[in-house]
Design an enzyme around this catalytic site. Sequence first.
Site, PDB file in Angstrom:
ATOM      1  N   SER A  48     -48.962 -28.072  40.777  1.00  0.00           N
ATOM      2  CA  SER A  48     -48.552 -28.636  42.064  1.00  0.00           C
ATOM      3  C   SER A  48     -47.072 -28.459  42.358  1.00  0.00           C
ATOM      4  CB  SER A  48     -48.911 -30.127  42.112  1.00  0.00           C
ATOM      5  OG  SER A  48     -50.311 -30.284  42.180  1.00  0.00           O
ATOM      6  N   GLU A 100       0.794  -1.225   0.000  1.00  0.00           N
ATOM      7  CA  GLU A 100       0.000   0.000   0.000  1.00  0.00           C
ATOM      8  C   GLU A 100       0.830   1.281   0.000  1.00  0.00           C
ATOM      9  OE1 GLU A 100      -3.482   0.250  -0.054  1.00  0.00           O
ATOM     10  OE2 GLU A 100      -3.261  -1.852  -0.620  1.00  0.00           O
TER      11      GLU A 100
END
Length: 862
Positions: free
Chosen positions: A543, A125
């Site tokens: 229950s 780059e």
Amino acid sequence: MSPNELRPEGPLDPYRARQASAAEPPRPKAKPPRKPRRGWGLLRIMVVLGAGLLVAGSVGGYGFYRVIVQDLPDYRWLADYEPPQMSRIYAADSRLMAELATERRVFIPIEAIPRRLQQAFVSAEDQRFWEHHGVDPIGILRAGLTAVEQMGSGRRMGGASTITQQVAKNMLVGADRTFARKIREAILAVRIEQTLSKERILEIYLNEIFLGQQAYGVAAAAQNYFGKSLDELTLAEMAFLAVLPKAPNNYNPQRFAEAARVRRDWVLDRMVEDGAITAAEATAAKAEPILARPQRRPDMVTAGQHFSEDVRRELVQRFGAEQTTMGGLVVRTSLEPPLQAAAERALRDGLTAYDRRRGGWRGGVARIAAGATEWMPALEAVTRPPGMAAEWRLAVTLEVRDREARLGWLERPDPRAPAVARTGTLGLEELGWARAVIPPPPGQAGVFQLATQGTRLGAAPRRMGDVLEVGDVVMVEPAPVPAAQAALANRGVRVNLRQMPAAEGAIVALDPNTGRVLAMVGGYSFERSWFNRATQAMRQPGSSFKPFVYISALSMGIPPNQMLLDEPIEIATPQGLWRPANYSGGARGWVTMRQAMEASLNMVTVRLAQHVGMERISQTVADFGVIPNMPRYLAMALGAGETTPMRMATGYASFVNGGRAVTPTLIDSVQDRRGRVIWRADARQCEPACDAGPDAGPPTLAGERRQVVDPIAAYQMVSLLQGVVQRGTGTRAATGMTRPIAGKTGTTDDYRDNWFVGFTPDIVIAVWLGYDDSRSLGPNEAGGSNAAPIFREVLQAALTDSPAVPFRAPPGVALVRIAVGNGTILEAFRPGTDTTGQRRLGEGAGGGGSGGGLDSALGGLY
């Protein structure tokens, strides 16, 4: 007067002329007049004009510069910039569970990025990165010459942006392609170079750059493309990553392998030019193929998606959405992956077993043309149903005979290769469960009718046509092919018809001593529904709620062998008389508290709640974290309130840990991006011994959990719930197991909800089954038959390698041997209470009593 003066003018003789010329100095000759030079005047005009233009240009340029500079963003914050970084969630065994990110990025300090990887990007780059001051004039000149050479070729002009300019573009000025943006970018690049070091600029660049496949930064890209960390990359892989900034999609190795290879080799050549590597190293790297690996890490946990989603919600609530997805948090959770996988498997198997018994055959996925050639593309176009198991296949019915059918499906061993057709045979003997669902009569097709009737099913199929027709697309599971037949690629195999259950379920498993949630399943499939039934679904516990009524009585000093009356009872309410009944019908007369719990007797529970008082029970339930602000109605004593599996597991955990409050936690700790712990679930404080050195002995951690019930009452409840598993409604929860187990079943009105909540000394597991629309599971579909077996499967997976540990009795409890059934047990008593079992509670209270208000739709829970 001289003679010469008197001589008249006339020509002199030569001699005298010579004398005169010698005596007098020569007179200069007159020069002709000089003609004006037009070239010099034009030059003066041009110089003046040029100077004017230069001044005007300078003024205009300075004005343009001032305009550009006026709104330049502040670049100095880059010195302290921390790029958005994805957060990661880890299981208890440090395996990765999930990644939370708007941008997939892992920030790596420049010191931890390999030098060769740094140089690969510099060579690709910005070769003069270490020499220029933000803008590279030589690079600009080179780019200009290249543009002239390529003029008219149609190729895109190459840029001359330095790495610093790219940082300015990505971080500050944006990516619009204008001249003003390039000027702003160049100015900022120069200023950035004056403020930041080269290493800091490169660090920002390598962590910020987009490299395709949702990867930002080199660390995320290394994971996405190669499944490696940076220090594991080869030279060839480093060079490939340096290819990506220009055009990540154009160099995707899975789509453009040759272009990626050519560009990678170019990067390697540039690295040789820069002296970063030798020519021999470049040659060896060029010979290495680009082998992209799957994005998912091989050690990533695939189970627990409901768990991960709840962790994400908690992180957003605690730290905010931005910090959660961009703060680089490291989240350590309590999830045990093997237990989680076993819990998911147990729930799927339990729901499938119920569906085969009660669900009936609800038809195929789709219908397509099933001709000799067109079925393959038509089947490939059918969408896979969400939640379909990975081992199942979508198959089309090609031929239907009386007792068997031939089906075809597609296999794709390689995702990049064309699909391969397979065929198999389905036998009628496998379809005894595939009974047709009978729709309700006209005008009665509603949730209420389905809830009271359950799903009505027809007779078992007698021929294959009762189930399938040609063109039906269904889900099948191919049977394993014997090794001898494996070579015959297209030979028909046996297949089994599959169907995803319509019922749902949830499981929570947690450590009762710490509250750490070890496993959590929120439904049949996260893909099918993100709704977490373990934490979000409010259901009636039936229950399984009764232990909180009984522990309220135990904490008052009522002993577990207290005689209670099991006889019909009527409660006057504003809606009329409420007559609760036992699940099995009938009445037993006088029974002990233990017998009432083991048989889950409703009428005894209502009488006990009357005696204790709903005010006290409501406070107990709130203290245990099951139902905050529970209404004070007697029907609530039978589980008519609403709660979640997570809350039920939390409440039961207080029974086994000595009556201390439990706060369930999914997250153990959270670290920020720099490794600092910013939150921890364990808030216990260490005594001074932690700082006393290695010779001071182990430190003591000060417990901070609140005591919600006294330890003796908690242990008495544990003993009662052990009886439920040994002799009562929950025996299927401990089939084939010899270790101490306690728990309670729950089945609500019209069989809408099935529960089993149980525990050992080291783990609590809550299981719920039901339909999301609250319709009935069907007559006699109870928690003991549906939820308890699932509990057992999860418990077996949790306790595979752990030794059997008894429940720990607290100090001061009196253990008295009493007769129960055909044997004896050690009953736990509070010192000073009656151990004879002769005292009777509520004798003569055969009917009446105030319910304090009752919604009639909540009655009759079992």
